[in-house]
Enzyme design. Structure first.
Site, PDB file in Angstrom:
ATOM      1  CB  SER A 123     -11.933  -2.700  10.255  1.00  0.00           C
ATOM      2  OG  SER A 123     -11.046  -2.129  11.188  1.00  0.00           O
TER       3      SER A 123
ATOM      4  CD  GLU B 137      -3.536   3.181  15.627  1.00  0.00           C
ATOM      5  OE1 GLU B 137      -2.614   3.144  16.467  1.00  0.00           O
ATOM      6  OE2 GLU B 137      -3.357   3.538  14.442  1.00  0.00           O
TER       7      GLU B 137
ATOM      8  CE  LYS C  29       0.895  -1.971   9.569  1.00  0.00           C
ATOM      9  NZ  LYS C  29      -0.293  -2.253  10.417  1.00  0.00           N
TER      10      LYS C  29
ATOM     11  CG  ASP D 127      -1.697  -4.323  13.106  1.00  0.00           C
ATOM     12  OD1 ASP D 127      -0.486  -4.534  12.992  1.00  0.00           O
ATOM     13  OD2 ASP D 127      -2.444  -4.152  12.136  1.00  0.00           O
TER      14      ASP D 127
ATOM     15  NE  ARG E 276      -1.974  -1.635   3.602  1.00  0.00           N
ATOM     16  CZ  ARG E 276      -2.394  -1.783   4.862  1.00  0.00           C
ATOM     17  NH1 ARG E 276      -3.605  -1.374   5.189  1.00  0.00           N
ATOM     18  NH2 ARG E 276      -1.613  -2.328   5.776  1.00  0.00           N
TER      19      ARG E 276
ATOM     20  CE1 TYR F  89      -5.466   2.437  10.411  1.00  0.00           C
ATOM     21  CE2 TYR F  89      -4.345   2.043   8.325  1.00  0.00           C
ATOM     22  CZ  TYR F  89      -5.514   2.233   9.043  1.00  0.00           C
ATOM     23  OH  TYR F  89      -6.724   2.216   8.394  1.00  0.00           O
TER      24      TYR F  89
ATOM     25  CG  ASN G 232       1.331  -6.055   6.366  1.00  0.00           C
ATOM     26  OD1 ASN G 232       1.587  -7.188   6.764  1.00  0.00           O
ATOM     27  ND2 ASN G 232       1.965  -5.519   5.339  1.00  0.00           N
TER      28      ASN G 232
ATOM     29  CG  ASP H 154     -19.569  -7.919  20.657  1.00  0.00           C
ATOM     30  OD1 ASP H 154     -18.714  -7.657  19.794  1.00  0.00           O
ATOM     31  OD2 ASP H 154     -19.827  -7.165  21.612  1.00  0.00           O
TER      32      ASP H 154
ATOM     33  CG  HIS I 132      -1.925  -0.746  15.305  1.00  0.00           C
ATOM     34  ND1 HIS I 132      -3.274  -0.833  15.593  1.00  0.00           N
ATOM     35  CD2 HIS I 132      -1.830  -0.670  13.953  1.00  0.00           C
ATOM     36  CE1 HIS I 132      -3.974  -0.832  14.472  1.00  0.00           C
ATOM     37  NE2 HIS I 132      -3.117  -0.717  13.467  1.00  0.00           N
TER      38      HIS I 132
END
Length: 368
Positions: free
Chosen positions: A134, A118, A75, A270, A15, A94, A300, A198, A96
């Site tokens: 996501s 994020e 990233k 991540d 990417r 991103y 990724n 959940d 993380h």
């Protein structure tokens, strides 16, 4: 503002931080955009397209970091990039942080302003810069899980959707957020027998209303998960606590409950991973086996479909990048509280509480 788009150097990360169309918008607002040579090649965008959009092409990653006031990428910086990050430079990507102490310490030391995709929120409290990736990761998790259930890939040799006279595979999705819902829909579309878990009853009610008939809902508890594991062929781990480390929903002692050749896909890697036995893998070496169970934990996942992913990501990030460039990060964050939520590290201080708590570091509220 001088904006840099470096080439991603993480393993098999194809990417790029902005499309030529995104660059054209930034240039149209009066900003200078510097793109590293071949940065967009993996996503299908040639240097000539960026030049036509108004960017300047620079030969090396050092050149891009050296000239840019703001870096826009995909990233988190990896170790070779740490020394390139400058004090007061804005990094928009991103991060993380909560799952990576070395990265956190390096960015603290750099004195840069680290704004994490994020943890940016919109007016409804959603995570607009995490949602598109996501969606991709949720759908890809099933695609990859189905592949590694094949016998030549180390799996049990199961077709996800079965055939007439043969039952389909059983898929367990942990977490009914964006990743989980997309994974469940993808698995259901392939004909699998899907259960989605959940801890939010309103979320489970919504899933029960909108999901296909071959998707069942289940309240997430250790007992319920243990009851499912012996007959489950594929588990998708997709639990997210924004900015914080993911909880381990399947512990090492639970893993032997699964049959040999079953597959677990950890989309939350991540953020530290949904499974205790998870460790980050790469697209070149995506799996390993623990207690007979195939683990896929690529950090990724959307990087495997870079053309789709880059377009989807730029659609989401560009309005925020424009705001940061037009106003400067301080004024932009004053005007947009959701963007301010994305600021994780400033001038050597951790400004996102979950990151500070993850490493027992001092927390400094951004307004201070």
């Amino acid at each position: 503002m001088k904006i840099g788009i470096p080439k991603e150097i993480k393993n098999n990360e194809n990417r790029v931080g902005a499309t030529p169309a995104g660059v054209k918008e930034l240039v149209g607002h009066g900003h200078e955009v510097y793109v590293q040579h071949t940065a967009g090649e993996g996503s299908g965008f040639a240097d000539e397209e960026y030049v036509k959009a108004g960017a300047k092409i620079l030969p090396t990653i050092e050149d891009v970091y050296g000239i840019a006031e703001m870096i826009v990428k995909v990233k988190e910086p990896i170790e070779p990039e740490y020394k390139l990050v400058k004090k007061d430079q804005v990094l928009f990507t991103y991060f993380h942080f909560a799952s990576d102490l070395a990265l956190t310490e390096a960015m603290i030391k750099s004195g840069a302003i680290c704004i994490a995709y994020e943890t940016v929120r919109d007016r409804e409290g959603r995570l607009p810069l995490l949602i598109p990736m996501s969606e991709v990761a949720g759908r890809m998790s099933v695609q990859e899980g189905a592949r590694f259930l094949e016998k030549p890939q180390g799996g049990r040799g199961i077709l996800l959707g079965g055939v007439p006279g043969v039952k389909p595979a059983k898929v367990l999705v942990l977490g009914a957020g964006v990743v989980g819902r997309n994974a469940a829909l993808m698995a259901a579309g392939l004909g699998a027998d899907v259960t989605i878990c959940d801890i939010s009853l309103p979320v489970l009610r919504h899933c029960a209303d909108v999901m296909p008939k071959n998707v069942k809902t289940l309240y997430s508890s250790r007992h319920n998960i243990e009851q499912e594991l012996p007959t489950t062929d594929l588990v998708i781990g997709s639990v997210l606590i924004p900015g914080a480390k993911a909880p381990h929903l399947i512990t090492k002692d639970m893993l032997p409950m699964m049959r040999p050749g079953s597959v677990v896909v950890d989309v939350a890697i991540d953020q530290g991973g949904s499974f205790e036995t998870s460790k980050a893998t790469t697209h070149s070496e995506p799996t390993y086996v623990v207690d007979g169970v195939v683990h896929y934990a690529v950090a990724n996942i959307p990087g495997a479909v870079p053309f789709t992913s880059t377009l989807a990501l730029t659609n989401a990030t560009l309005p925020y990048a424009l705001k940061l460039a037009d106003l400067g990060w301080v004024e932009a964050c004053k005007r947009d509280k959701g963007l301010a939520d994305g600021v994780n590290v400033v001038d050597g201080k951790v400004t996102f509480k979950a990151v500070a708590e993850a490493f027992d570091m001092p927390y400094t509220p951004l307004e201070l």
